[in-house]
Motif scaffolding. Structure first.
Motif, PDB file in Angstrom:
ATOM      1  N   ILE A  25       0.836  -1.204   0.000  1.00 45.87           N
ATOM      2  CA  ILE A  25       0.000   0.000   0.000  1.00 45.87           C
ATOM      3  C   ILE A  25       0.870   1.252   0.000  1.00 45.87           C
ATOM      4  N   SER A  26       1.922   1.239   0.818  1.00 45.39           N
ATOM      5  CA  SER A  26       2.790   2.418   0.938  1.00 45.39           C
ATOM      6  C   SER A  26       3.565   2.700  -0.345  1.00 45.39           C
ATOM      7  N   LEU A  27       3.934   1.640  -1.077  1.00 44.35           N
ATOM      8  CA  LEU A  27       4.735   1.804  -2.288  1.00 44.35           C
ATOM      9  C   LEU A  27       3.898   1.955  -3.557  1.00 44.35           C
ATOM     10  N   SER A  28       2.582   1.858  -3.411  1.00 39.67           N
ATOM     11  CA  SER A  28       1.714   1.946  -4.581  1.00 39.67           C
ATOM     12  C   SER A  28       1.695   3.364  -5.143  1.00 39.67           C
ATOM     13  N   THR A  29       1.662   3.467  -6.469  1.00 43.06           N
ATOM     14  CA  THR A  29       1.566   4.771  -7.132  1.00 43.06           C
ATOM     15  C   THR A  29       0.120   5.097  -7.520  1.00 43.06           C
ATOM     16  N   SER A  30      -0.808   4.191  -7.217  1.00 44.10           N
ATOM     17  CA  SER A  30      -2.210   4.436  -7.544  1.00 44.10           C
ATOM     18  C   SER A  30      -2.754   5.566  -6.691  1.00 44.10           C
ATOM     19  N   PRO A  31      -3.559   6.454  -7.261  1.00 43.94           N
ATOM     20  CA  PRO A  31      -4.133   7.543  -6.468  1.00 43.94           C
ATOM     21  C   PRO A  31      -5.126   7.015  -5.453  1.00 43.94           C
ATOM     22  N   THR A  32      -5.138   7.612  -4.264  1.00 40.59           N
ATOM     23  CA  THR A  32      -6.099   7.186  -3.243  1.00 40.59           C
ATOM     24  C   THR A  32      -7.476   7.748  -3.573  1.00 40.59           C
ATOM     25  N   PRO A  33      -8.508   6.976  -3.315  1.00 39.60           N
ATOM     26  CA  PRO A  33      -9.852   7.420  -3.679  1.00 39.60           C
ATOM     27  C   PRO A  33     -10.420   8.406  -2.672  1.00 39.60           C
ATOM     28  N   SER A  34     -11.441   9.146  -3.100  1.00 37.95           N
ATOM     29  CA  SER A  34     -12.198   9.965  -2.165  1.00 37.95           C
ATOM     30  C   SER A  34     -13.122   9.052  -1.370  1.00 37.95           C
ATOM     31  N   PHE A  35     -13.613   9.550  -0.269  1.00 37.18           N
ATOM     32  CA  PHE A  35     -14.447   8.705   0.592  1.00 37.18           C
ATOM     33  C   PHE A  35     -15.517   9.559   1.252  1.00 37.18           C
ATOM     34  N   ASP A  36     -16.758   9.128   1.107  1.00 36.12           N
ATOM     35  CA  ASP A  36     -17.876   9.795   1.765  1.00 36.12           C
ATOM     36  C   ASP A  36     -18.509   8.838   2.757  1.00 36.12           C
ATOM     37  N   LEU A  37     -18.964   9.392   3.873  1.00 40.99           N
ATOM     38  CA  LEU A  37     -19.624   8.554   4.865  1.00 40.99           C
ATOM     39  C   LEU A  37     -20.903   7.954   4.283  1.00 40.99           C
ATOM     40  N   PRO A  38     -21.118   6.642   4.493  1.00 40.91           N
ATOM     41  CA  PRO A  38     -22.342   6.031   3.975  1.00 40.91           C
ATOM     42  C   PRO A  38     -23.571   6.557   4.705  1.00 40.91           C
ATOM     43  N   SER A  39     -24.705   6.555   4.014  1.00 38.40           N
ATOM     44  CA  SER A  39     -25.957   6.957   4.643  1.00 38.40           C
ATOM     45  C   SER A  39     -26.367   5.912   5.677  1.00 38.40           C
ATOM     46  N   SER A  40     -27.283   6.293   6.543  1.00 41.05           N
ATOM     47  CA  SER A  40     -27.686   5.394   7.627  1.00 41.05           C
ATOM     48  C   SER A  40     -29.077   4.820   7.376  1.00 41.05           C
ATOM     49  N   MET A  41     -29.342   3.693   8.031  1.00 39.44           N
ATOM     50  CA  MET A  41     -30.644   3.043   7.962  1.00 39.44           C
ATOM     51  C   MET A  41     -30.929   2.437   9.326  1.00 39.44           C
ATOM     52  N   HIS A  42     -32.169   2.536   9.771  1.00 36.50           N
ATOM     53  CA  HIS A  42     -32.537   1.967  11.064  1.00 36.50           C
ATOM     54  C   HIS A  42     -32.721   0.458  10.944  1.00 36.50           C
ATOM     55  N   LEU A  43     -32.384  -0.240  12.014  1.00 31.91           N
ATOM     56  CA  LEU A  43     -32.551  -1.692  12.054  1.00 31.91           C
ATOM     57  C   LEU A  43     -34.005  -2.087  11.798  1.00 31.91           C
ATOM     58  N   LYS A  44     -34.925  -1.347  12.422  1.00 32.39           N
ATOM     59  CA  LYS A  44     -36.343  -1.655  12.249  1.00 32.39           C
ATOM     60  C   LYS A  44     -36.769  -1.524  10.793  1.00 32.39           C
ATOM     61  N   GLN A  45     -36.224  -0.527  10.096  1.00 35.21           N
ATOM     62  CA  GLN A  45     -36.566  -0.327   8.689  1.00 35.21           C
ATOM     63  C   GLN A  45     -36.117  -1.512   7.840  1.00 35.21           C
ATOM     64  N   LEU A  46     -34.904  -2.009   8.108  1.00 33.05           N
ATOM     65  CA  LEU A  46     -34.405  -3.138   7.336  1.00 33.05           C
ATOM     66  C   LEU A  46     -35.147  -4.419   7.710  1.00 33.05           C
ATOM     67  N   TRP A  47     -35.519  -4.560   8.968  1.00 38.22           N
ATOM     68  CA  TRP A  47     -36.282  -5.739   9.383  1.00 38.22           C
ATOM     69  C   TRP A  47     -37.624  -5.798   8.671  1.00 38.22           C
ATOM     70  N   ARG A  48     -38.276  -4.656   8.540  1.00 41.17           N
ATOM     71  CA  ARG A  48     -39.555  -4.628   7.838  1.00 41.17           C
ATOM     72  C   ARG A  48     -39.394  -5.009   6.371  1.00 41.17           C
ATOM     73  N   ALA A  49     -38.286  -4.609   5.771  1.00 41.11           N
ATOM     74  CA  ALA A  49     -38.062  -4.908   4.355  1.00 41.11           C
ATOM     75  C   ALA A  49     -37.642  -6.351   4.139  1.00 41.11           C
ATOM     76  N   SER A  50     -36.776  -6.880   5.014  1.00 39.92           N
ATOM     77  CA  SER A  50     -36.257  -8.227   4.782  1.00 39.92           C
ATOM     78  C   SER A  50     -35.949  -8.942   6.091  1.00 39.92           C
ATOM     79  N   PRO A  51     -36.981  -9.451   6.774  1.00 40.46           N
ATOM     80  CA  PRO A  51     -36.719 -10.226   7.997  1.00 40.46           C
ATOM     81  C   PRO A  51     -35.937 -11.504   7.719  1.00 40.46           C
TER      82      PRO A  51
END
Length: 423
Positions: A184-210
């Motif tokens: 990783i340290s010796l790589s010449t590849s550019p590092t990517p940008s990073f955005d925080l992922p959006s959030s989802m409530h546990l209850k919301q996901l349970w309703r969609a896919s128990p």
């Protein structure tokens, strides 16, 4: 500059991402070795089985915490610094296992290593996503799967390099973890940008896919117990360290070999039916292992089948979650999913250890068999009471290692948009 057309070839894919895959390979060799070594060494030190299970469960507890904290840290200091810092911390903590052989020290150490590895997965998977195109996404994910599971599997064979009762194997695991920083340290590849992922409530996901969440939790219970306690099972039944390493390697090999055929089949049938079938196979295989003589060659056939069916449950369940959600919800849902899986993984080793301590070492496989039967039974119930997603509306099966981070969901892009849900 490598074009999208050129990078679709496997050799070009490897050239463009060699540093990341090399770093992951070294990292997982060390972590695969350490995960089994701690369980074996705890037994050699005379730790109670329940205490051993508790120590090993803290890896997954740390993993859950790391999966929530690491994305915030990456946004502040960047991919390379986070990877280098966490790898260094994991390496130092690995050495601490050899210096201070004490349950409290090891509990803290397993939690720290788990948190570090979770953060390292966040770095790797977000980096992969940034370098992937619609044409290369599937192949990158396949290579990623092989590198992660292959590294963990080959790491088991390193148990034969030195005596587990000494410090040598801890030093080897720490060295491999430290060396992962170099590509990783010796790589010449550019590092990517990073955005925080959006959030989802546990209850919301349970309703969609128990079914998806139940499968994820069940996979956590079984996978956490398998990774942590199979070496303890082997030592408790009189196996040599060499035989234990082959047993663990065979179990993980089953996951690598059978993951793709199971996934291809699950894309052609209603996903919930494949979840029932694979959990049923895992339960049968676990029961077979529990009843076979530890010295029998058939034990390795049964453990291969068990590994090849228990670990894909994670991917099947995550794919099912993706089936019932819109593409823009994938990352948030994956973060919740890995949290549920992590809680199950932290409970699994303790529950297995209690059963092993109160009955026989084979109680580990009876417990994992019962978990898979429970997931299969609940899924059958949901099939009866709620119509599911049509096969034509299902997305692609997502073959991912169970120790991935919530960001693995971004590699499942390209799914069909759909509005249906599975209750």
């Amino acid at each position: 500059m490598i074009s999208d057309t050129q990078i679709t070839r496997p050799t070009a894919l490897l050239r463009s991402s060699w540093s990341l895959f090399a770093a992951l390979g070294l990292l997982l060799l060390g972590n695969g070795l350490l995960g089994s070594l701690v369980g074996i060494r705890a037994e050699l030190e005379g730790f109670d089985t329940v205490l051993t299970g508790t120590i090993l469960s803290f890896y997954f507890a740390g993993f859950v915490v790391g999966s929530q904290v690491a994305p915030v840290v990456v946004t502040r200091v960047g991919h390379v610094r986070v990877f280098a810092g966490l790898a260094a911390l994991a390496s130092a903590t690995t050495l601490l296992h050899a210096v201070a052989v004490h349950p409290i020290t090891w509990i803290i150490g397993r939690a720290v290593v788990g948190a570090c590895l979770s953060g390292l997965y966040v770095v790797a998977e977000s980096w992969l996503n940034a370098s992937a195109t619609n044409q290369t996404r599937g192949r990158l994910l396949s290579i990623y799967m092989v590198v992660v599971m292959g590294g963990i599997g080959i790491g088991q064979l390193l148990l034969n390099v030195a005596d587990p009762a000494g410090p040598g194997l801890f030093m080897l695991a720490a060295a491999l973890t430290s060396l992962s920083v170099l590509p990783i340290s010796l790589s010449t590849s550019p590092t990517p940008s990073f955005d925080l992922p959006s959030s989802m409530h546990l209850k919301q996901l349970w309703r969609a896919s128990p079914v998806g969440l139940t499968g994820g939790f069940g996979a956590g219970l079984a996978n956490g117990a398998a990774f942590a306690m199979v070496p303890v099972f082997g030592l408790s039944t009189g196996m040599s360290v060499g035989r234990i390493s082959i047993l663990m390697g065979t179990m993980i090999l089953g996951a690598v070999v059978l993951q793709w055929p199971i996934g291809a089949w699950s894309d052609r049938v209603p996903r919930r039916r494949s979840i029932v079938a694979v959990n049923a196979i895992a339960a049968i295989a676990a029961i077979l292992v529990a009843q076979l003589d530890p010295s029998s060659v058939w034990l390795f056939v049964a453990i291969f089948l068990f590994g090849g069916s228990t670990f894909p449950v994670y991917s099947l369940s995550l794919s099912h979650v993706n089936d019932v959600l819109e593409p823009h919800q994938t990352i948030a849902a994956s973060s919740v999913f890995i949290l549920v899986w992590g809680v199950g993984s932290a409970i699994g080793p303790i529950l297995a250890a209690i059963l092993m301590n109160s009955t026989q070492p084979e109680g580990l496989f009876w417990m994992m068999g019962a978990v898979h039967l429970g997931v299969a039974a609940y899924t059958v119930y949901r099939i009866i009471v709620k119509e599911g997603v049509a096969v034509s509306d299902q997305g692609r099966y997502v073959p991912v290692p169970a120790r991935s981070s919530g960001l693995i969901g971004v590699l499942a892009k390209g799914r069909r948009a759909k509005n249906s849900t599975d209750g």
